[in-house]
Motif scaffolding. Structure first.
Motif, PDB file in Angstrom:
ATOM      1  N   GLN A  87      40.257  48.835  33.639  1.00 27.48           N
ATOM      2  CA  GLN A  87      40.916  48.068  34.603  1.00 27.48           C
ATOM      3  C   GLN A  87      39.952  46.769  35.372  1.00 27.48           C
ATOM      4  OE1 GLN A  87      42.251  50.835  37.346  1.00 27.48           O
ATOM      5  NE2 GLN A  87      44.498  51.271  36.226  1.00 27.48           N
ATOM      6  N   VAL A  88      40.829  45.846  35.910  1.00 32.84           N
ATOM      7  CA  VAL A  88      39.816  44.823  36.509  1.00 32.84           C
ATOM      8  C   VAL A  88      39.627  44.957  37.652  1.00 32.84           C
ATOM      9  CG1 VAL A  88      41.970  43.304  36.498  1.00 32.84           C
ATOM     10  CG2 VAL A  88      39.803  42.215  36.369  1.00 32.84           C
ATOM     11  N   GLN A  89      38.446  44.658  38.225  1.00 30.53           N
ATOM     12  CA  GLN A  89      38.187  44.610  39.707  1.00 30.53           C
ATOM     13  C   GLN A  89      37.892  43.224  40.005  1.00 30.53           C
ATOM     14  OE1 GLN A  89      35.108  47.667  40.084  1.00 30.53           O
ATOM     15  NE2 GLN A  89      36.499  49.267  40.609  1.00 30.53           N
ATOM     16  N   LEU A  90      38.286  42.846  41.409  1.00 32.52           N
ATOM     17  CA  LEU A  90      38.287  41.509  41.795  1.00 32.52           C
ATOM     18  C   LEU A  90      37.607  41.277  42.940  1.00 32.52           C
ATOM     19  CD1 LEU A  90      42.449  40.632  41.357  1.00 32.52           C
ATOM     20  CD2 LEU A  90      40.313  40.557  39.689  1.00 32.52           C
ATOM     21  N   VAL A  91      36.680  40.229  43.036  1.00 30.38           N
ATOM     22  CA  VAL A  91      35.874  39.906  44.233  1.00 30.38           C
ATOM     23  C   VAL A  91      36.329  38.504  44.465  1.00 30.38           C
ATOM     24  CG1 VAL A  91      33.762  39.979  45.281  1.00 30.38           C
ATOM     25  CG2 VAL A  91      34.388  41.763  43.911  1.00 30.38           C
ATOM     26  N   GLU A  92      36.409  38.240  45.668  1.00 34.93           N
ATOM     27  CA  GLU A  92      36.951  36.778  46.299  1.00 34.93           C
ATOM     28  C   GLU A  92      35.520  36.328  46.941  1.00 34.93           C
ATOM     29  OE1 GLU A  92      40.905  38.762  46.891  1.00 34.93           O
ATOM     30  OE2 GLU A  92      38.759  39.237  47.351  1.00 34.93           O
ATOM     31  N   SER A 118      35.677  41.757  37.265  1.00 37.07           N
ATOM     32  CA  SER A 118      34.693  42.660  36.355  1.00 37.07           C
ATOM     33  C   SER A 118      35.567  43.032  35.204  1.00 37.07           C
ATOM     34  CB  SER A 118      34.066  43.996  37.063  1.00 37.07           C
ATOM     35  OG  SER A 118      35.363  44.716  37.417  1.00 37.07           O
ATOM     36  N   GLY A 119      34.979  43.592  33.993  1.00 39.24           N
ATOM     37  CA  GLY A 119      35.645  44.035  32.844  1.00 39.24           C
ATOM     38  C   GLY A 119      35.782  43.065  32.046  1.00 39.24           C
ATOM     39  N   SER A 126      41.393  38.128  30.817  1.00 41.67           N
ATOM     40  CA  SER A 126      42.324  36.933  29.922  1.00 41.67           C
ATOM     41  C   SER A 126      43.561  37.786  29.651  1.00 41.67           C
ATOM     42  CB  SER A 126      41.634  36.489  28.826  1.00 41.67           C
ATOM     43  OG  SER A 126      41.436  37.497  27.774  1.00 41.67           O
ATOM     44  N   ASN A 127      43.607  39.018  29.851  1.00 43.42           N
ATOM     45  CA  ASN A 127      44.866  39.636  29.696  1.00 43.42           C
ATOM     46  C   ASN A 127      45.832  39.692  30.759  1.00 43.42           C
ATOM     47  OD1 ASN A 127      44.278  40.420  27.332  1.00 43.42           O
ATOM     48  ND2 ASN A 127      43.711  42.753  27.848  1.00 43.42           N
ATOM     49  N   TYR A 128      45.395  39.201  32.057  1.00 45.59           N
ATOM     50  CA  TYR A 128      46.184  38.968  33.179  1.00 45.59           C
ATOM     51  C   TYR A 128      46.408  37.702  33.539  1.00 45.59           C
ATOM     52  CZ  TYR A 128      44.745  44.010  33.890  1.00 45.59           C
ATOM     53  OH  TYR A 128      44.639  45.413  33.885  1.00 45.59           O
ATOM     54  N   ALA A 129      47.731  37.497  34.124  1.00 46.91           N
ATOM     55  CA  ALA A 129      47.922  36.195  34.733  1.00 46.91           C
ATOM     56  C   ALA A 129      47.425  36.507  36.078  1.00 46.91           C
ATOM     57  CB  ALA A 129      49.565  35.970  34.927  1.00 46.91           C
ATOM     58  N   ASN A 181      35.326  34.854  33.708  1.00 49.35           N
ATOM     59  CA  ASN A 181      36.135  35.952  34.373  1.00 49.35           C
ATOM     60  C   ASN A 181      36.550  35.399  35.666  1.00 49.35           C
ATOM     61  OD1 ASN A 181      35.925  37.489  32.073  1.00 49.35           O
ATOM     62  ND2 ASN A 181      34.994  39.285  32.885  1.00 49.35           N
ATOM     63  N   THR A 182      36.659  34.099  36.104  1.00 50.20           N
ATOM     64  CA  THR A 182      36.798  33.670  37.388  1.00 50.20           C
ATOM     65  C   THR A 182      38.199  32.719  37.509  1.00 50.20           C
ATOM     66  OG1 THR A 182      34.578  33.784  37.714  1.00 50.20           O
ATOM     67  CG2 THR A 182      35.790  32.414  39.293  1.00 50.20           C
ATOM     68  N   VAL A 183      38.837  33.106  38.555  1.00 56.79           N
ATOM     69  CA  VAL A 183      40.167  32.136  38.751  1.00 56.79           C
ATOM     70  C   VAL A 183      39.700  31.182  40.240  1.00 56.79           C
ATOM     71  CG1 VAL A 183      41.393  33.856  40.150  1.00 56.79           C
ATOM     72  CG2 VAL A 183      42.616  32.027  39.252  1.00 56.79           C
TER      73      VAL A 183
END
Length: 123
Positions: A1-6, A25-26, A30-33, A77-79
């Motif tokens: 699973q992806v973990q997100l840090v802003e 992370s992970g 790219s599998n996620y919008a 891995n960044t938005v």
């Protein structure tokens, strides 16, 4: 699973700019919008922007259209959320989130969330 840090929040004067980043992370980023939301004190969390998995399509709340730009770099891995012409009413905690759904503007459509970053715009 992806973990997100802003990151990238802060204090800025009205009319100024900030760029928020959200790093995942992970290896499945790219599998996620991805979406950005915000929540001001005493208010519900509201949709800000959305970007598809490959980054070719974006969608914005009317309140930020023309001022904010969402983008992503799947290699990093960044938005990102570029915020220009900031207003006092943009003050909020900003969250990035990941979804497997199509265009999604409601929080319950998102499975993974970051911890949030504070943006304060002084008038």
């Amino acid at each position: 699973q992806v973990q997100l840090v802003e990151s990238g929040g802060g204090l800025v004067q009205a009319g100024g700019s900030l760029r928020l980043s959200c790093t995942a992370s992970g290896r499945t980023f790219s599998n996620y919008a991805m979406g950005w939301f915000r929540q001001a004190p005493g208010k519900q969390r509201e949709f800000v922007a959305y970007i598809t998995r490959g980054g070719s399509n974006t969608y914005y709340a009317d309140s930020v259209k023309g001022r904010f730009t969402i983008s992503r770099d799947n290699g990093k891995n960044t938005v990102y959320l570029q915020m220009n012409s900031l207003k006092a009413e943009d003050t909020a905690v900003y969250y990035c989130a990941a979804t497997s759904a199509g265009i999604a503007t409601i929080p319950s459509s998102y499975a993974r969330w970051g911890q949030g970053t504070q943006v304060t715009v002084s008038s």
